[in-house]
Design a protein around this motif. Structure first.
Motif, PDB file in Angstrom:
ATOM      1  N   UNK B 131       0.820  -1.219   0.000  1.00 50.11           N
ATOM      2  CA  UNK B 131       0.000   0.000   0.000  1.00 50.11           C
ATOM      3  C   UNK B 131       0.849   1.263   0.000  1.00 50.11           C
ATOM      4  N   UNK B 132       0.296   2.282  -0.616  1.00 47.52           N
ATOM      5  CA  UNK B 132       0.912   3.613  -0.606  1.00 47.52           C
ATOM      6  C   UNK B 132      -0.174   4.602  -0.216  1.00 47.52           C
ATOM      7  N   UNK B 133       0.183   5.859  -0.041  1.00 51.35           N
ATOM      8  CA  UNK B 133      -0.818   6.853   0.298  1.00 51.35           C
ATOM      9  C   UNK B 133      -1.839   6.980  -0.835  1.00 51.35           C
ATOM     10  N   UNK B 134      -1.410   6.750  -2.068  1.00 56.66           N
ATOM     11  CA  UNK B 134      -2.325   6.859  -3.207  1.00 56.66           C
ATOM     12  C   UNK B 134      -3.225   5.628  -3.297  1.00 56.66           C
ATOM     13  N   UNK B 136      -4.270   3.160  -0.530  1.00 59.61           N
ATOM     14  CA  UNK B 136      -4.183   2.647   0.844  1.00 59.61           C
ATOM     15  C   UNK B 136      -5.461   1.908   1.255  1.00 59.61           C
ATOM     16  N   UNK B 137      -5.976   1.105   0.339  1.00 59.21           N
ATOM     17  CA  UNK B 137      -7.180   0.348   0.682  1.00 59.21           C
ATOM     18  C   UNK B 137      -6.824  -0.721   1.714  1.00 59.21           C
ATOM     19  N   UNK B 138      -7.835  -1.243   2.371  1.00 57.17           N
ATOM     20  CA  UNK B 138      -7.647  -2.186   3.472  1.00 57.17           C
ATOM     21  C   UNK B 138      -6.903  -3.431   3.007  1.00 57.17           C
ATOM     22  N   UNK B 139      -6.156  -4.017   3.930  1.00 52.59           N
ATOM     23  CA  UNK B 139      -5.373  -5.211   3.605  1.00 52.59           C
ATOM     24  C   UNK B 139      -6.253  -6.325   3.040  1.00 52.59           C
ATOM     25  N   UNK B 140      -7.412  -6.532   3.651  1.00 57.61           N
ATOM     26  CA  UNK B 140      -8.269  -7.617   3.185  1.00 57.61           C
ATOM     27  C   UNK B 140      -8.820  -7.341   1.786  1.00 57.61           C
ATOM     28  N   UNK B 141      -9.120  -6.076   1.505  1.00 61.88           N
ATOM     29  CA  UNK B 141      -9.611  -5.726   0.166  1.00 61.88           C
ATOM     30  C   UNK B 141      -8.528  -5.968  -0.877  1.00 61.88           C
ATOM     31  N   UNK B 144      -8.416  -9.509  -1.492  1.00 60.91           N
ATOM     32  CA  UNK B 144      -9.612  -9.903  -2.255  1.00 60.91           C
ATOM     33  C   UNK B 144      -9.470  -9.617  -3.737  1.00 60.91           C
ATOM     34  N   UNK B 157      -8.073 -12.620  10.906  1.00 59.68           N
ATOM     35  CA  UNK B 157      -8.258 -11.205  10.600  1.00 59.68           C
ATOM     36  C   UNK B 157      -7.306 -10.354  11.434  1.00 59.68           C
ATOM     37  N   UNK B 161      -2.884  -8.540   8.762  1.00 61.46           N
ATOM     38  CA  UNK B 161      -2.092  -7.365   8.415  1.00 61.46           C
ATOM     39  C   UNK B 161      -0.610  -7.553   8.765  1.00 61.46           C
ATOM     40  N   UNK B 162      -0.374  -8.153   9.928  1.00 60.02           N
ATOM     41  CA  UNK B 162       1.006  -8.373  10.364  1.00 60.02           C
ATOM     42  C   UNK B 162       1.714  -9.323   9.392  1.00 60.02           C
TER      43      UNK B 162
END
Lengths: 614, 614
Positions: B131-134, B136-141, B144, B157, B161-162
């Motif tokens: 992810x980047x600031x541009x 930064x959608x959720x890890x699960x998304x 998916x 869940x 992320x870890x």
């Protein structure tokens, strides 16, 4: 000067609050935690906010006469938005005027959608024929014939044959989304409850809902006990990483409060926890992460990534929420790292995406979330507005609890009301806005936010007011808001120059956010069809005062500014009552464009501009 | 007389067994736990059971010459069903001859269905962009987007992320039916295993399967440790209710063994338990209830109602099965109180319902389950045949383990083979059938089951055999099967009149069951197109001997009797490899008519008739 307040009691709830004379009934209902329909935004035209005054009757207004016939007026029917309280009053609020029973916030020009009560939990009473040698199919198959195919967990599977036998093959099956979660003796189909929670950074509200008819049966609120770990989400995130048990500690702390609230709700209407089968939670991203025990650390550092974004259906048990032991917890979907499930719930409840013209929703909680809807498109952003409006970083700032000055008007002197009708000990956000607006109007504060000294004040100021400006021992200008009757210095409430700067920062953050969002959507403030003020806090804000200080766009007629109350809670209730609403929440969360204000190159510039009062 | 056995070793498994000279290779493979294709039922016509003899080569049979060319014959290729073992032999069994890799039992005239490897577990290796600031959608998304929508449990869940961060957003997602159950570092897509279990009342077999290609990688078996609580399901059911901890005790006991088997399987091919994501269990109704910790008491009393009938998908963890900590356990659907998931698995693996002509399947385990298929219709029943064939209630009866006489032939004297090539200590079911058949043929037993005394024996009997009949101290006639070389009385194995009565009861139960079932289906024994003998035990039975004593219908040509080996295990493997197979298993279980033999008014009459040897 305080102590002039009048009691108004609402029926059938019996709740009462003290208000200043002249306060509109609709404002008092908000204070009492009761939400009333105001499709016309309190303009007195829609006639939806009717209440029946049973004590303290006053003359009907012109608007009342347009809406009610002679007999109704005689009976005491009035519009809550048009009637000011002048003496001790008792008002009856009919079901039809209450927002809560409509499962959605009704606002002007919104697409009408049918009210539906189709919760994912449902109960079916069955009378099965007991097995015989000629018909000895499995117990679960027997039940399936009556209620359709279902899944169940190992534990219930182990117990079900015993229960069926014990209950003589009669009883009530409890299902959530084709999962059998319980089998109860007798017909308990009318005992089916859920709880909707709005988990705010500062305040948590729980609403016990009858899943059979959608009625709200009890409501309770508590301060989020996590405040002891920090005022805003960033300080909570920081705390969660500060030790190995800290995340658990935060998660546990909020759950302890939830458990208490569940107990209170059950006690209020005397029901068994086991008959609560679902809880729906709407909170900001950090609150939802903490509730679920998910490490929020990534939300506190670039690039601010949440763990999940879709709505979650968890076992309440696993989450530590003591409802039915196989009950479910629905956690609202999230939009992004700082725009969470509470915003989604608000968008859902207000049907924001169904509006025709551009509609702006501002939820002024500890975070200021803003959402813009335009032709079905949605943009959302979060601003770090919060702490000032919640009392933090303001010298005498405090939350809207007992002892807080919550409303201020100027006439020949300052007039204010204090929550709980006790001597004032501080000032909360709504009164801070009032005060700043009054001082701006009377020229005591410049547009750059300078608090003028005793010698700089405009001449036409009432003496009682100008005398309240003085220089303190450090030579700083201050404004004396109140002092206890005894004149004791330690019971003074004062506004300082620094407080005004804090307010400017908070207002500026929201104002700049709104500006950038309007730009993204290619519209100007004057194009906005309606502004919705959401959040428990929002309900107490005086619209024109909020416009005067620039918190709400000045380009908009104040009649286009409507209160929608705790829309997050309303959305959570809706999700409890309708699986379709959950699907819609999921869609809304996914289609909403998350604006990272800090990424916008214009933000700092706009922010600086926005700190200047209009 | 014993001790004449010859070793045959099978490649590539390296397993070896000792057999009597003249034993067919196909029979020896069954002894070794290897199952070979016999679509033609061992008639030597289909050519599917080819093996390559690499040591102990003998002359090819006529059937071999029809099937193989000169070069192949030179290389040692032979038909396992036509080749008798005469001296120490090594035989290589090619993949193509093994039943196990076909995921189904191939039998003559069955509908061909494509072999499919579409397990509910699958792994996907992903390389996500961090992810980047541009973005930064959720890890699960983010996950998916790569693998499609999924659900997951709270625990994963919390960790995901870890893990994503730790693994640099690269790794292998493990999914079962759209549930994410694990996320592993690196590309582990080729490490995906499952275990199929046949949980028999007496014997449990586990087969470790590669879920990528469907290959069986290891197999192991153990005695069901519950035997210490009773020989048959009824005694287990009784024990489960005899104390408050007894159900747990039984459930725990079988699981202890399953844990050991899992360890053995993992050791054999050196894999990590965490890479086993599913276990499929086929067992009779009581065994499945005990495995799941469901009280089997209702199965032991009228009207014999099972708790569940549909297949279950449980968390292996919750069940106490130590595979991947979020792995699943699939429990086969049941037909009724005494016809369970093992029968369903057998029906699935043999594609019984897809057969054209009437097909009868008999699974001779501790229970004798019989299934009749006719034009897509299925009938199933269970008979209390078991204990005698498993050695119980027979004076010198024992299970088919070391020291058991397992095969008997008469010539000038008795010839027998003993499992493990040690002095005989008892007789197991297959030899009991052999012995009864030989004694019936030679007139030593009458059709009513009377064991003739020394003076009643027919004259043409070899002397060595007639001398084995004697009267014991109580005046009861007995037959001496074996006596240790030293002539020690305590190492004798003897057949008594009572043993023959027990055998008659067991045979009669199955025979009566078959008769009633045929009647229900409106057909006669001669109409049966094929008889399938299933079960580990079944593989050892000599078909013609079983016909002589009436265990198998005499009206059927013995070439129409085929061994299908452990069809329950094959079905369990199939369920592991294909979600479609599970759906089919569910359909089969539901469409199979469960005959309660004891409810049939003719049963007692048929039973009495059936006890008379043909």
């Amino acid at each position: 000067m305080d102590g002039q307040q009048i009691r108004i009691t609402f029926q059938p709830s019996g709740r009462s609050v003290f208000v200043l004379p002249g306060t509109k009934i609709i404002e008092a209902t908000a204070r009492a935690g009761l939400t009333i329909n105001t499709p016309c935004g309190g303009a007195g035209t829609c006639g939806k906010c009717h209440v029946k005054i049973t004590a303290g009757v006053k003359e009907p207004s012109e608007a009342d006469k347009n809406v009610f016939n002679e007999e109704q007026l005689q009976d005491g029917w009035r519009l809550a938005c048009q009637t000011s309280i002048q003496n001790e009053t008792v008002a009856y609020i009919p079901e039809s005027s209450r927002l809560i029973n409509q499962h959605k916030i009704v606002i002007e020009s919104q697409t009408e959608e049918p009210t539906e009560v189709l919760p994912s939990v449902h109960k079916v009473y069955v009378e099965l024929t007991a097995p015989t040698m000629e018909d000895n199919s499995a117990d679960l198959l027997r039940l399936e014939e009556a209620i359709g195919t279902f899944k169940t967990d190992l534990n219930l599977l182990r117990n079900l044959p015993k229960l069926l036998h014990q209950y003589d093959y009669k009883g009530t099956a409890v299902l959530t989304d084709h999962h059998l979660i319980d089998f109860e003796p007798g017909d308990t189909t009318n005992q089916c409850y859920g709880i909707a929670f709005d988990i705010g950074t500062t305040t948590m509200v729980g609403s016990l809902v009858n899943l059979c008819d959608g009625n709200e049966l009890a409501i309770t609120s508590q301060m989020n006990p996590q405040v002891s770990f920090g005022d805003d989400v960033l300080s909570r995130i920081e705390h969660s990483s500060s030790c190995s048990r800290c995340l658990d500690e935060l998660s546990h702390s909020v759950k302890t409060s939830i458990v208490e609230m569940i107990d209170q709700l059950c006690e209020q209407i005397d029901i068994n926890r086991e008959h609560i089968y679902e809880a729906a939670f709407a909170g900001n991203t950090t609150m939802e992460h903490l509730l679920c025990g998910i490490d929020p650390a990534p939300l506190g550092a670039v690039p601010f990534v949440p763990a999940h974004a879709r709505g979650l259906i968890l076992n309440a048990n696993e989450l530590g929420i003591p409802i039915n032991h196989r009950g479910k917890a629905y956690i609202f979907p999230l939009i992004g790292g700082f725009v969470g499930g509470d915003t989604v719930a608000g968008v859902l409840a207000t049907n924001l995406s169904g509006q025709q013209g551009p509609v702006l929703m501002i939820d002024i909680g500890t975070n200021g979330e803003i959402v813009l809807a335009k032709d079905g498109q949605l943009w959302a952003a979060s601003t770090a507005a919060g702490p000032a409006f919640e009392g933090a970083r303001i010298t005498y700032g405090m939350r809207a609890t007992t002892g807080a000055i919550e409303k201020i008007v100027f006439d020949d002197d300052i007039r204010y009301s204090v929550i709980g009708n006790v001597p004032a000990v501080g000032i909360c956000g709504s009164a801070l806005i009032d005060l700043a607006a009054e001082m701006l109007k009377s020229g005591m504060i410049t547009s750059t936010g300078q608090l003028l000294g005793p010698n700089q004040l405009p001449g036409q100021l009432p003496k009682a007011i100008s005398q309240r400006i003085y220089k303190n021992a450090d030579g700083q200008v201050e404004f004396l808001i109140s002092q206890a009757d005894q004149g004791r210095k330690d019971l003074r409430v004062v506004l300082t120059q620094r407080d005004i700067r804090e307010l400017q920062l908070a207002v500026g953050a929201i104002r700049a956010g709104v500006k950038i969002m309007l730009k993204k959507a290619g519209i100007e403030a004057k194009d906005i069809n309606q502004v919705l003020i959401a959040g428990g806090f929002g309900s107490f804000i005086r619209r024109t005062n909020a416009q005067i200080i620039g918190l709400l766009p000045t380009e908009i007629d104040h009649e286009k500014i409507n209160y929608v109350g705790n829309a997050s809670l309303a959305g959570a209730k809706w999700a409890l009552l309708s699986s379709n609403a959950r699907r819609r929440a999921e869609e809304l969360a996914r289609k909403t464009k998350h604006l990272e204000l800090s990424l916008d190159t214009n933000f700092q510039m706009e922010f600086a501009d926005a700190m200047i009062f209009p």
